[in-house]
Every structure is written in structure tokens, then in C-alpha cells.
Design a protein around this motif. Structure first.
Motif, PDB file in Angstrom:
ATOM      1  N   GLU A 120       0.038  40.347  18.112  1.00  0.00           N
ATOM      2  CA  GLU A 120      -1.463  39.220  18.006  1.00  0.00           C
ATOM      3  C   GLU A 120      -0.923  38.040  18.932  1.00  0.00           C
ATOM      4  O   GLU A 120      -1.901  38.089  19.626  1.00  0.00           O
ATOM      5  CB  GLU A 120      -1.395  38.933  17.223  1.00  0.00           C
ATOM      6  CG  GLU A 120      -1.638  40.041  16.241  1.00  0.00           C
ATOM      7  CD  GLU A 120      -2.578  40.319  16.010  1.00  0.00           C
ATOM      8  OE1 GLU A 120      -3.782  39.570  16.360  1.00  0.00           O
ATOM      9  OE2 GLU A 120      -3.053  41.717  16.335  1.00  0.00           O
ATOM     10  N   TYR A 139      -4.037  38.124  22.365  1.00  0.00           N
ATOM     11  CA  TYR A 139      -4.239  36.948  22.024  1.00  0.00           C
ATOM     12  C   TYR A 139      -3.984  35.672  22.819  1.00  0.00           C
ATOM     13  O   TYR A 139      -4.772  34.838  24.233  1.00  0.00           O
ATOM     14  CB  TYR A 139      -4.888  36.111  20.313  1.00  0.00           C
ATOM     15  CG  TYR A 139      -5.533  37.307  19.817  1.00  0.00           C
ATOM     16  CD1 TYR A 139      -7.451  36.475  19.667  1.00  0.00           C
ATOM     17  CD2 TYR A 139      -4.796  38.237  18.817  1.00  0.00           C
ATOM     18  CE1 TYR A 139      -7.315  37.903  18.870  1.00  0.00           C
ATOM     19  CE2 TYR A 139      -5.712  39.069  18.412  1.00  0.00           C
ATOM     20  CZ  TYR A 139      -7.419  38.824  18.382  1.00  0.00           C
ATOM     21  OH  TYR A 139      -7.782  39.304  16.759  1.00  0.00           O
ATOM     22  N   LEU A 182      -2.694  29.201   6.977  1.00  0.00           N
ATOM     23  CA  LEU A 182      -3.275  28.917   8.515  1.00  0.00           C
ATOM     24  C   LEU A 182      -3.885  30.735   8.324  1.00  0.00           C
ATOM     25  O   LEU A 182      -4.949  30.744   8.885  1.00  0.00           O
ATOM     26  CB  LEU A 182      -1.671  28.530   9.746  1.00  0.00           C
ATOM     27  CG  LEU A 182      -2.309  28.587  11.121  1.00  0.00           C
ATOM     28  CD1 LEU A 182      -1.109  28.525  11.627  1.00  0.00           C
ATOM     29  CD2 LEU A 182      -2.742  30.390  11.474  1.00  0.00           C
ATOM     30  N   ARG A 183      -2.807  31.530   7.628  1.00  0.00           N
ATOM     31  CA  ARG A 183      -3.544  32.929   7.478  1.00  0.00           C
ATOM     32  C   ARG A 183      -5.060  32.524   7.402  1.00  0.00           C
ATOM     33  O   ARG A 183      -5.788  33.466   7.236  1.00  0.00           O
ATOM     34  CB  ARG A 183      -2.358  34.283   7.370  1.00  0.00           C
ATOM     35  CG  ARG A 183      -2.810  35.050   7.210  1.00  0.00           C
ATOM     36  CD  ARG A 183      -1.731  36.170   6.063  1.00  0.00           C
ATOM     37  NE  ARG A 183      -2.885  37.376   6.210  1.00  0.00           N
ATOM     38  CZ  ARG A 183      -1.587  38.449   6.156  1.00  0.00           C
ATOM     39  NH1 ARG A 183      -0.573  37.803   5.406  1.00  0.00           N
ATOM     40  NH2 ARG A 183      -1.323  39.732   5.910  1.00  0.00           N
ATOM     41  N   ASP A 214      -7.787  31.537   9.167  1.00  0.00           N
ATOM     42  CA  ASP A 214      -7.864  32.345  10.364  1.00  0.00           C
ATOM     43  C   ASP A 214      -9.339  33.264   9.268  1.00  0.00           C
ATOM     44  O   ASP A 214     -10.083  33.602  10.180  1.00  0.00           O
ATOM     45  CB  ASP A 214      -7.310  32.894  10.369  1.00  0.00           C
ATOM     46  CG  ASP A 214      -7.260  34.624  11.652  1.00  0.00           C
ATOM     47  OD1 ASP A 214      -7.975  33.619  12.180  1.00  0.00           O
ATOM     48  OD2 ASP A 214      -5.956  34.739  11.947  1.00  0.00           O
ATOM     49  N   ASP A 227     -11.978  26.882  12.626  1.00  0.00           N
ATOM     50  CA  ASP A 227     -12.168  27.151  13.962  1.00  0.00           C
ATOM     51  C   ASP A 227     -11.039  26.308  13.991  1.00  0.00           C
ATOM     52  O   ASP A 227     -10.752  26.205  14.986  1.00  0.00           O
ATOM     53  CB  ASP A 227     -14.143  25.375  14.029  1.00  0.00           C
ATOM     54  CG  ASP A 227     -14.816  26.154  13.540  1.00  0.00           C
ATOM     55  OD1 ASP A 227     -14.771  27.242  13.901  1.00  0.00           O
ATOM     56  OD2 ASP A 227     -15.144  25.754  12.721  1.00  0.00           O
ATOM     57  N   THR A 232       2.341  33.803   9.062  1.00  0.00           N
ATOM     58  CA  THR A 232       0.891  34.382   9.282  1.00  0.00           C
ATOM     59  C   THR A 232       0.214  34.988   9.517  1.00  0.00           C
ATOM     60  O   THR A 232      -0.963  35.577  10.427  1.00  0.00           O
ATOM     61  CB  THR A 232       0.806  33.276  10.753  1.00  0.00           C
ATOM     62  OG1 THR A 232       1.064  33.321  12.054  1.00  0.00           O
ATOM     63  CG2 THR A 232       1.758  31.454  10.506  1.00  0.00           C
ATOM     64  N   SER A 282      -1.771  35.166  12.584  1.00  0.00           N
ATOM     65  CA  SER A 282      -3.588  34.215  13.321  1.00  0.00           C
ATOM     66  C   SER A 282      -2.805  33.078  13.672  1.00  0.00           C
ATOM     67  O   SER A 282      -3.820  32.413  14.271  1.00  0.00           O
ATOM     68  CB  SER A 282      -3.013  33.815  11.794  1.00  0.00           C
ATOM     69  OG  SER A 282      -4.147  34.397  10.833  1.00  0.00           O
ATOM     70  N   HIS A 342      -4.383  33.460  16.687  1.00  0.00           N
ATOM     71  CA  HIS A 342      -6.378  33.376  16.675  1.00  0.00           C
ATOM     72  C   HIS A 342      -6.935  32.408  16.929  1.00  0.00           C
ATOM     73  O   HIS A 342      -8.545  32.513  17.487  1.00  0.00           O
ATOM     74  CB  HIS A 342      -6.041  33.870  15.223  1.00  0.00           C
ATOM     75  CG  HIS A 342      -5.545  35.407  15.723  1.00  0.00           C
ATOM     76  ND1 HIS A 342      -5.916  36.592  13.957  1.00  0.00           N
ATOM     77  CD2 HIS A 342      -4.955  36.173  16.580  1.00  0.00           C
ATOM     78  CE1 HIS A 342      -5.146  37.406  14.463  1.00  0.00           C
ATOM     79  NE2 HIS A 342      -4.656  36.921  15.225  1.00  0.00           N
ATOM     80  N   LEU A 343      -6.527  30.794  16.475  1.00  0.00           N
ATOM     81  CA  LEU A 343      -7.494  29.841  16.321  1.00  0.00           C
ATOM     82  C   LEU A 343      -6.840  28.632  16.567  1.00  0.00           C
ATOM     83  O   LEU A 343      -5.281  28.137  16.978  1.00  0.00           O
ATOM     84  CB  LEU A 343      -8.015  29.484  14.861  1.00  0.00           C
ATOM     85  CG  LEU A 343      -7.105  29.128  14.344  1.00  0.00           C
ATOM     86  CD1 LEU A 343      -8.095  28.568  12.447  1.00  0.00           C
ATOM     87  CD2 LEU A 343      -6.207  30.225  13.155  1.00  0.00           C
ATOM     88  N   VAL A 373      -4.703  25.361  16.536  1.00  0.00           N
ATOM     89  CA  VAL A 373      -3.510  24.538  15.865  1.00  0.00           C
ATOM     90  C   VAL A 373      -2.848  23.683  16.556  1.00  0.00           C
ATOM     91  O   VAL A 373      -2.674  23.305  17.815  1.00  0.00           O
ATOM     92  CB  VAL A 373      -2.502  25.961  15.365  1.00  0.00           C
ATOM     93  CG1 VAL A 373      -1.133  24.776  14.190  1.00  0.00           C
ATOM     94  CG2 VAL A 373      -2.480  26.645  14.683  1.00  0.00           C
TER      95      VAL A 373
END
Length: 269
Positions: free
Chosen positions: A42, A46, A135-136, A139, A144, A164, A167, A170-171, A173
């Protein structure tokens, strides 16, 4: 890719990488550890721009080809290492054969909240498994941003990163120096701030009022103590998740997951 296989688990490079399990060393070097095929995959997919080096064993594991491809496509250096070297680098007792060293980032709280509709604010969350699971869940619920506020655990702690399962990449933080800073920024961004607290109003009331359908920032407090009166006063409104059975309570991660999904459902209704 370097053809030389790293074989000395006591080398200076290995010691430096293993030191990233400690917060003071992460801060000193501006780097953190990412362990395991899922998290490294990941990270490469990402946030490849963060990756400094990927270290893997030379084997035939199912993930090997994909990790190699992702790293090659992103121009990320791969180093082969013996299982002993990977074990010496890793924070886990039984590493899975792949570790990445990545650069930490600093995100501006106001910037990550701009235009947000669903946000999780973690205040004094100390358990890395809880922090990573929330957090996961954020996500998965389409949040957001996630904000770590006050004395919460470092989001780059190896156990947080692992829990996570990717995750983290992915967004947005960000870290806020205090709950007041995080709540003020959320309110300035147009979000209604809600404290998850057993002394609050019933969730069904908030749902019926339509509160959850608009932009919402949930504040989750310490696992053992929850939120203080001062914390709740900052947030403005507290909401409790009702318990219909005989359970005394729900743990933080479970309650946060339900509240985040309830909000996601309301916003998509």
C-alpha cells in the motif's frame, strides 16, 4: 536493484534502521519503518514518493513479484537481505520478509480539514492497536482525514503502522499539538464537532435531527479515562452509543467504527 545481499545483522545500517522503532530516533532521522507485504504494498501503491528503500528476502513468496514491480515502477530502490538481517531490522518478533524505510511527513491540520465532511480526531489515544484500528475504520468509512491530538501515540509508531494495514497511506493524517487546536480547526472548516462519550445524548437523537448528515468531526478520547469535562466543553456536544444488551461497554476501536459508519451512512442517505 543492488545484486549484493545484505548479510550482516550487526552492521551500522541495520542498527540504524532497527533504531526507527524508537520515537526519538524516528524524529532524529525523519524516517519510519513499514513492515509486512500488505503495508509495504500500500505504501508503494499510494505514497511511493515517501519510500527511501525497500528491503526484502530473496525468496519465492507470492508477494515478491508484486512488490518488485511496484518498486520498479516507482523508481524505488530494492535491497535484498538475509532473513537474519530482516529480523534484526524489524520491530516484530516474526517479520514477514519485507521492510521499507519511509520518510515521515508533516501535514498542516487546517489544510487536511479543508472541504472535509467526515473526520476522526484521536485525543490521548495511547494504545497503538486502537489508534491503528480507528484509522483503518476511518479509511473504510470514507473519512477525509484523521487527526492525532495532544498526547496521542505517534502515528508512525511501528505497531500503529502495522495495525492500519496500509490505511495510513490512503488518507490525510496530521498531528495537532492539542485537542483545542484540532477542534478549533475543525469548526473553522465548517464541521460539527461531536464527542463520543457515555454521558452524551443518544446517537438515535442525533440521527433523527439530521446532525450526522452534515460535515462531522468525531472526537475520541483516552481508552481508560475518556474525555474530561474540559475536553467535552471544547467540543460542544457529546453523543453516546447506546448498549442494548448486557455488555458493560464497548472498546474504543469498536465504538469509533460504529460511529464513523453511522455518519457515513447518514451522509450518503
Amino acid at each position: 536493484m543492488n545484486d549484493e545481499i545484505l548479510s550482516n545483522p550487526k552492521s551500522e545500517r541495520v542498527r540504524r534502521i532497527s533504531s526507527l522503532a524508537r520515537k526519538k530516533d524516528r524524529q532524529a532521522h525523519g524516517r519510519f519503518l513499514v513492515e509486512g507485504p500488505q503495508s509495504v504494498r500500500e505504501l508503494l501503491a499510494y505514497r511511493a514518493e515517501l519510500v527511501e528503500t525497500v528491503y526484502t528476502t530473496l525468496g519465492t513468496e507470492p508477494w515478491q513479484r508484486e512488490i518488485d514491480r511496484l518498486a520498479s515502477d516507482a523508481g524505488v530502490r530494492i535491497e535484498r537481505a538475509t532473513p537474519e538481517v530482516i529480523a534484526a531490522m524489524a520491530e516484530t518478533v516474526h517479520p514477514q520478509g519485507v521492510i521499507a524505510v519511509a520518510r515521515m511527513w508533516e501535514a498542516d491540520v487546517a489544510e487536511v480539514l479543508a472541504g472535509a465532511r467526515l473526520v476522526a480526531i484521536l485525543h490521548e489515544i495511547r494504545d497503538p492497536g486502537n489508534a491503528g484500528t480507528v484509522l483503518r475504520a476511518a479509511d473504510a468509512a470514507g473519512a477525509d482525514a484523521v487527526i492525532f491530538a495532544g498526547a496521542s501515540i505517534d502515528p508512525f509508531h511501528p505497531k500503529v503502522v502495522r495495525s492500519t494495514t496500509g490505511s495510513l497511506f490512503h488518507l490525510p493524517v496530521a498531528v495537532a499539538e492539542s485537542l483545542e487546536t484540532a477542534v478549533d480547526a475543525a469548526q473553522r472548516a465548517g464541521l460539527v464537532t461531536l464527542a463520543a462519550d457515555v454521558r452524551g445524548a443518544d446517537l438515535l437523537e442525533a440521527r433523527a435531527e439530521g446532525t450526522l448528515a452534515g460535515p462531522v468531526a468525531w472526537v475520541f478520547g483516552n481508552e481508560a479515562r475518556g474525555l474530561t469535562e474540559e475536553d467535552r466543553a471544547l467540543v460542544g456536544r457529546s453523543i453516546k452509543l447506546p448498549i442494548y444488551g448486557a455488555a458493560e461497554s464497548l472498546n474504543l476501536a469498536t465504538a469509533a467504527s460504529v460511529l464513523l459508519y453511522e455518519t457515513a451512512f447518514a451522509q450518503r442517505a
